[in-house]
Design an enzyme around this catalytic site. Structure first.
Site, PDB file in Angstrom:
ATOM      1  N   LYS A 143      30.552  39.882  28.872  1.00 48.15           N
ATOM      2  CA  LYS A 143      30.312  40.491  30.189  1.00 48.15           C
ATOM      3  C   LYS A 143      28.836  40.385  30.591  1.00 48.15           C
ATOM      4  O   LYS A 143      28.507  40.024  31.735  1.00 48.15           O
ATOM      5  CB  LYS A 143      30.750  41.957  30.149  1.00 48.15           C
ATOM      6  CG  LYS A 143      30.226  42.825  31.260  1.00 48.15           C
ATOM      7  CD  LYS A 143      30.829  42.459  32.597  1.00 48.15           C
ATOM      8  CE  LYS A 143      29.992  43.036  33.721  1.00 48.15           C
ATOM      9  NZ  LYS A 143      30.734  43.374  34.887  1.00 48.15           N
ATOM     10  N   CYS A 171      24.667  45.714  39.067  1.00 46.63           N
ATOM     11  CA  CYS A 171      25.224  44.962  37.933  1.00 46.63           C
ATOM     12  C   CYS A 171      24.290  43.834  37.519  1.00 46.63           C
ATOM     13  O   CYS A 171      23.723  43.849  36.435  1.00 46.63           O
ATOM     14  CB  CYS A 171      26.581  44.384  38.304  1.00 46.63           C
ATOM     15  SG  CYS A 171      27.679  45.628  38.968  1.00 46.63           S
TER      16      CYS A 171
END
Ligand code: SAJ
Length: 418
Positions: free
Chosen positions: A215, A269
Site C-alpha cells: 500500500k 494519502c
C-alpha cells in the site's frame, strides 16, 4: 477455503474509508455497526445522512440504514469481525502516529469472546498489524493470538489496505483488487471471507508486512511520478519552456507516460504515506524522500513565480482559481492550492486576492483571517484580476470563456487552458 462471511461486522472509524466499507457490506445483507468517537458523525449516520461529500455515497447510506442493516454508535459492540479504519497521520518527525489504531484496539479488546477476525484497513508502516496482535495479547492474556501459537489461535488478525480514489470510492470499493495480508495464511483467509461479500476484483492473499508495504509503495510510486512532472515544470519555468508541450511530445513515445505537474501534492494519502517508507528505512529511501521534498516544495515555487510577476504591476489584483486538493471535489485537506494562496496573502499584504472555488461556500479559517483575500464567483474574480493563477483543474475552470483572459497574465499550474 471457506465461503462468504456470515455474522456481524463492527467498523471502527466512519470516515472516508470506514463509512463506504460499512455501507457496501450492509447493502449486501451483512449486519454492520459503525463506531465513531465523533457524536455528530454517529448522529448523521444513524439518521441515514452523510457527514461528508462523496458521489453516490449519500443514497447508499440512507438505503443501508433504511434496510436496518447499518447502525452507528459511540460504543464498540461484540461482533464476529472488526474492521479498523481510523486515521494514521504522521508526527512532526514524519514517523507514523499510531495512537488512533491503539485506541481502536483498546476498544475492541474487551469485546472479544474468541473466534473473531480483526482487520486493520488504515494505511500503516510495516509491522503495525503484528503490533496490533501483540497489543491484543497484552490486553487479553486469556486469549491466544496468531503471532504466538502454531495452531489455530482464538483471534485472527490481518491487514487489508484501502486503495479507493476519493471521488470514485463507491465504484472502486467494489471493482478494485484487494491485498489481504494475514499474520498467518489462515488469518488472510478469514479476512478474505468479509471482502468476498462485495469485492468483484481479485483477493490477493499475502503476509501482513508485505500488504502494509504494498500500500505504501502504491502511493509512493504515484508521488515519485508526480514529483518527476513537478521537477520538469520547475526546470521549464527556468528555461522558459512550455512544460505541457514538452510532456505532450515525450508522451508520444510508446514507453513514456509522464503525469501532470501541478501546484504540489495534497490530500491525506500520497502526501503522507511515502514518509512511512522513509521512516522504515531512512538511509535507503532516498528517491522516496526526495520526491516528497520536491512535491512539498512546489507550492513555494508557484507562489514565488506569482510574486515575481506581481512585482511588474503597481497594485495588481490576483485571481486564484481553486482551493481543493484536486479536481471536482470539495476536499481542502493538505491542499497545495490553499498553501499557495496563504503564501501570496502573507507576502503581498497590499494586493487584493480574489479566490474562486465552486465546490465550497466559505474560506477555510487560515485564509479567512487575511483581510486581502475574498471568495468570489469565477467570472467575477477573473474579470477584475490582472494576474490569473489556476491552482485546481476543476471542469468549471476548463470551460471558462477564454475571452475573459484577454490582456491578463495567466499562470496555469494545471495546464487547463492549453
Ligand atoms: N496530482 C498531480 N498530478 C497528477 C496526478 C495527481 O499533481 O498527474 C495531484 C493531485 O492534484 C492531488 C494529489 O496529486 O493533489 C493526489 O491526488 P491523486 O488523485 O493522485 O490521489 P489521492 O490522494 O486522491 O488518492 C490516492 C490514490 N492512490 C493511487 O492512485 C496510487 C488512491 O487509490 C488511494 O486509495 C488513496 O491515495 C489513499 O487513500 O491512499
Amino acid at each position: 477455503m471457506s465461503d462468504k462471511f456470515d455474522g456481524r461486522v463492527a467498523v471502527i472509524g466512519l470516515g472516508y474509508i470506514g463509512l463506504p466499507t460499512a455501507v457496501v457490506l450492509a447493502t449486501r445483507g451483512v449486519e454492520v455497526v459503525g463506531v465513531d468517537v465523533n457524536v455528530a458523525t454517529v448522529e448523521a449516520v444513524s439518521e441515514g445522512r452523510l457527514p461528508f461529500v462523496e458521489p453516490d455515497l449519500a443514497a447508499a447510506v440512507s438505503g443501508a440504514v433504511a434496510m436496518g442493516n447499518l447502525t452507528a454508535t459511540l460504543e464498540t459492540p461484540e461482533s464476529d469481525a472488526f474492521i479498523i479504519a481510523v486515521p494514521t497521520p504522521f508526527n512532526t518527525d514524519h514517523t507514523a502516529d499510531l495512537s488512533f489504531v491503539r485506541a481502536a484496539v483498546e476498544q475492541v479488546a474487551p469485546r472479544l469472546r474468541g473466534g473473531e477476525v480483526i482487520v486493520l484497513e488504515s494505511t500503516s508502516p510495516p509491522g503495525t498489524t503484528a503490533q496490533v496482535s501483540q497489543w491484543l495479547a497484552q490486553l487479553r492474556p486469556d486469549l491466544t493470538l496468531p503471532h504466538e501459537v502454531e495452531g489455530v489461535p482464538d483471534i485472527h488478525v490481518a491487514h487489508c489496505p484501502e486503495r479507493v480514489l476519493p471521488g470514485r470510492i463507491m465504484i472502486e470499493m467494489v471493482t478494485n483488487d484487494r491485498v489481504i495480508g494475514g499474520i498467518t495464511r489462515r488469518c488472510a483467509e478469514r479476512a478474505a471471507e468479509i471482502y468476498r461479500v462485495f469485492c468483484q476484483g481479485k483477493l490477493l492473499l499475502s503476509d501482513a508486512a508485505s500488504a502494509e508495504m504494498a500500500k505504501l509503495v502504491e502511493n509512493a510510486y504515484r508521488d515519485v511520478n508526480i514529483a518527476f512532472a513537478n521537477e520538469l515544470s520547475v526546470i521549464g519555468d527556468a528555461l522558459h519552456l512550455d512544460v505541457w508541450e514538452v510532456i505532450r511530445l515525450a508522451n508520444h513515445h510508446p514507453r513514456v507516460n509522464i503525469l501532470s505537474p501541478g501546484p504540489g501534492v495534497g490530500g491525506h494519502c500520497i502526501a503522507v504515506d511515502p514518509w512511512f517508507i522513509v521512516g522504515a528505512a531512512p538511509e535507503l529511501a532516498r528517491l522516496v524522500r526526495t520526491a516528497r521534498e520536491i512535491n512539498d516544495g512546489k507550492p513555494h515555487h508557484v507562489a514565488e513565480q506569482v510574486i515575481n510577476t506581481a512585482g511588474r504591476f503597481r497594485t495588481p489584483t490576483i485571481a486564484c482559481l481553486g482551493m481543493a486538493y484536486k479536481a471536482n471535489i470539495d476536499d481542502l485537506r493538505e491542499s497545495p492550492a490553499v498553501e499557495v494562496i496563504e503564501t501570496l496573502a502573507d507576502a503581498l499584504p497590499e494586493v487584493d486576492i480574489a479566490v474562486a472555488e465552486p465546490y465550497v461556500n466559505s474560506l477555510p479559517d487560515k485564509l479567512a483571517q487575511h483581510r486581502n483575500i475574498t471568495l468570489e464567483r469565477t467570472a467575477a474574480a477573473v474579470d477584475r484580476a490582472d494576474i490569473v493563477v489556476v491552482l485546481v483543474d476543476h471542469d468549471q475552470f476548463r470551460s471558462l470563456n477564454r475571452s475573459l483572459l484577454a490582456g491578463k497574465v495567466v499562470y496555469d499550474t494545471r495546464g487547463v487552458w492549453r
